[in-house]
Design an enzyme around this catalytic site. Structure first.
Site, PDB file in Angstrom:
ATOM      1  N   ARG A  28      10.435 -23.851  -4.708  1.00  0.00           N
ATOM      2  CA  ARG A  28      11.436 -23.986  -3.642  1.00  0.00           C
ATOM      3  C   ARG A  28      11.827 -22.633  -3.065  1.00  0.00           C
ATOM      4  O   ARG A  28      12.094 -22.506  -1.874  1.00  0.00           O
ATOM      5  CB  ARG A  28      12.699 -24.662  -4.188  1.00  0.00           C
ATOM      6  CG  ARG A  28      12.560 -26.163  -4.359  1.00  0.00           C
ATOM      7  CD  ARG A  28      13.869 -26.715  -4.902  1.00  0.00           C
ATOM      8  NE  ARG A  28      13.837 -28.166  -5.047  1.00  0.00           N
ATOM      9  CZ  ARG A  28      14.836 -28.878  -5.574  1.00  0.00           C
ATOM     10  NH1 ARG A  28      15.922 -28.263  -6.014  1.00  0.00           N
ATOM     11  NH2 ARG A  28      14.742 -30.187  -5.644  1.00  0.00           N
ATOM     12  N   LEU A  76      18.938 -29.863  -3.967  1.00  0.00           N
ATOM     13  CA  LEU A  76      17.889 -29.219  -3.156  1.00  0.00           C
ATOM     14  C   LEU A  76      18.063 -27.712  -3.035  1.00  0.00           C
ATOM     15  O   LEU A  76      17.778 -27.121  -1.997  1.00  0.00           O
ATOM     16  CB  LEU A  76      17.794 -29.883  -1.771  1.00  0.00           C
ATOM     17  CG  LEU A  76      17.526 -31.396  -1.800  1.00  0.00           C
ATOM     18  CD1 LEU A  76      17.555 -31.979  -0.392  1.00  0.00           C
ATOM     19  CD2 LEU A  76      16.184 -31.700  -2.458  1.00  0.00           C
ATOM     20  N   GLU A  85       0.836  -1.201   0.000  1.00  0.00           N
ATOM     21  CA  GLU A  85       0.000   0.000   0.000  1.00  0.00           C
ATOM     22  C   GLU A  85       0.877   1.260   0.000  1.00  0.00           C
ATOM     23  O   GLU A  85       0.631   2.208  -0.758  1.00  0.00           O
ATOM     24  CB  GLU A  85      -0.895   0.038   1.250  1.00  0.00           C
ATOM     25  CG  GLU A  85      -1.790  -1.176   1.443  1.00  0.00           C
ATOM     26  CD  GLU A  85      -1.146  -2.296   2.242  1.00  0.00           C
ATOM     27  OE1 GLU A  85       0.042  -2.593   2.014  1.00  0.00           O
ATOM     28  OE2 GLU A  85      -1.837  -2.900   3.080  1.00  0.00           O
ATOM     29  N   CYS A 106       0.237   1.101   7.637  1.00  0.00           N
ATOM     30  CA  CYS A 106      -0.287   1.492   6.324  1.00  0.00           C
ATOM     31  C   CYS A 106      -1.497   2.404   6.491  1.00  0.00           C
ATOM     32  O   CYS A 106      -1.743   3.281   5.661  1.00  0.00           O
ATOM     33  CB  CYS A 106      -0.668   0.254   5.521  1.00  0.00           C
ATOM     34  SG  CYS A 106       0.779  -0.641   4.941  1.00  0.00           S
ATOM     35  N   ALA A 156       5.983 -35.738  -8.080  1.00  0.00           N
ATOM     36  CA  ALA A 156       5.842 -35.827  -9.533  1.00  0.00           C
ATOM     37  C   ALA A 156       5.467 -37.262  -9.839  1.00  0.00           C
ATOM     38  O   ALA A 156       6.215 -38.185  -9.500  1.00  0.00           O
ATOM     39  CB  ALA A 156       7.160 -35.457 -10.210  1.00  0.00           C
TER      40      ALA A 156
END
Ligand code: AOF
Ligand code: ZN
Length: 382
Positions: free
Chosen positions: A198, A218, A67, A98, A168
């Site tokens: 990831r 990884l 914002e 905000c 998968a």
């Protein structure tokens, strides 16, 4: 993560244009993926009449909120409407409230989508209304807000790390051919998406069979460079990990974590000689106590975990009801008899829907296509 945001109905009236602008604010917010967690992805739009004067998203953890970014880039927003994907905060955290920036700007109407879940941060809508700003929101359902910013909403409920499971699979529900050899079932586009995913998690967790068979790095090597690289977590009940594993040889990012039994922790730590942090986790059944592991990770500052298999870990996580979201990449491949099942059913008489309680799960996020693969996202119902 909702392909096209569904705004839903709620507190206030929305025109077709309002819905479009709100959807655009939600979409803009997604650009913060990998950079803002554990804070939420938030987008904001400033509109006068039908003209978009400016738009912004929360781009960096600890940085200006969406914002404030949107407003501060504009000279004169008096009489304009501010659309935001999250209720404007009403607190002084790393940045000023905000609500104060909105009141100072001369914005006369605020339309927001999700209600702020934080106790300290909430109250923004009320504060703005009390100062004469027209405020419409929230709209839609908590499950839809959570689908967009799952870890943030989960963490706000104080129930430990948010856990997503990515698998998968072939169309016949296998993750590998007989023998468990590494093959790519999914295509390049899916793999790119996994790297992008990831980047938005604090930790990537894999079971022993997966690191033995695949030796994965990884790391998040995709279009999104994570603000903090996710920590790799390897399960190793038998204490077999070696310093040769790619996940333990990473040069950058946090040191990897290897979880093993309390008895095995000392010897394993010596063998890994400083290449990884070895954590002790009690044994439960045939594996490690995964709920305990999540507590250990949480104590180390991990608030979201992406588990990347394999099947045995997936089944254990589901059985323990630790999974909040399932990312299922389905490849147009049939592996056939003898292939490694994504959801191994080991107890006689078990049937998958009962065992894994998929019945209460919700498909809030639309399926999406990555090359020839289809990504199905399921969120656990509460
Ligand atoms: C964000 N980005 O665009 C909005 C947020 O510590 P702070 O000051 O950054 O405040 C973080 C909290 O503010 C966050 O948890 C959420 O409740 C609220 N709104 N946060 O990071 C934003 N609008
Ligand atoms: Zn704020």
């Amino acid at each position: 993560m909702i392909a096209s945001p569904r705004i839903g109905s709620g507190n206030g009236r929305l025109s077709g244009a309002d819905r479009r602008f709100l959807a655009r604010a939600i979409e803009r917010g997604r650009r913060g993926w990998g950079r803002v967690h554990p804070n939420p992805m938030v987008g904001a739009l400033v509109v006068r009449g039908e003209e978009v004067l400016g738009e912004a998203f929360h781009a960096e953890y600890g940085g200006p909120h969406a914002e404030v970014s949107a407003l501060s880039a504009l000279d004169d927003v008096r009489g304009a409407t501010l659309y935001c994907s999250l209720e404007p905060c009403n607190h002084r955290g790393k940045t000023a409230p905000c609500t104060e920036a909105i009141l100072a700007s001369g914005i006369t109407r605020v339309v927001f989508w999700a209600a702020e879940p934080g106790v300290e941060q909430s109250g923004g809508a009320e504060r703005l209304r009390s100062r004469g700003v027209v405020v419409d929101g929230p709209f839609g359902k908590p499950s839809e807000w959570a689908a967009e910013n799952p870890a943030f909403f989960r963490n706000a409920s104080g129930r430990g790390p948010y856990v997503a499971l990515k698998l998968a699979v072939s169309v016949d529900g296998r993750i590998a051919p007989a023998g468990g050899k590494r093959v790519w079932l999914t295509g390049e586009e899916s793999r790119r998406e996994v790297h992008r995913l990831r980047a938005g998690f604090d930790a990537i967790l894999v079971g022993r069979r997966t690191w033995e068979a695949d030796d994965p790095m990884l790391t998040a090597r995709g279009v999104v460079v994570p603000r903090v690289p996710p920590v790799a977590v390897l399960l190793d009940r038998r204490g077999r990990a070696s310093i040769g594993l790619r996940a333990l040889r990473r040069r950058s990012g946090p040191r990897s974590i290897v979880a093993t039994t309390p008895v095995g922790a000392g010897p394993l730590a010596r063998r890994l000689s400083g290449c990884a942090d070895v954590v002790a986790v009690p044994v439960q059944g045939k594996g490690l106590d995964l709920a305990f592991l999540m507590e250990v990770l949480e104590a180390r500052g991990v608030s979201s975990v992406l588990c990347e298999g394999g099947g045995v870990l997936a089944a254990s996580l589901l059985r323990e009801e630790l999974v909040d979201r399932l990312y299922l990449f389905v490849a147009p491949v049939v592996v056939g008899e003898g292939g490694v099942p994504a959801f191994p059913i080991t107890q006689p008489g078990e049937c998958a829907p009962e065992a894994f309680r998929f019945r209460g799960w919700k498909s809030v996020v639309d399926p999406s296509r990555f090359g020839n693969d289809t990504l199905i996202v399921l969120d656990r119902g509460d």
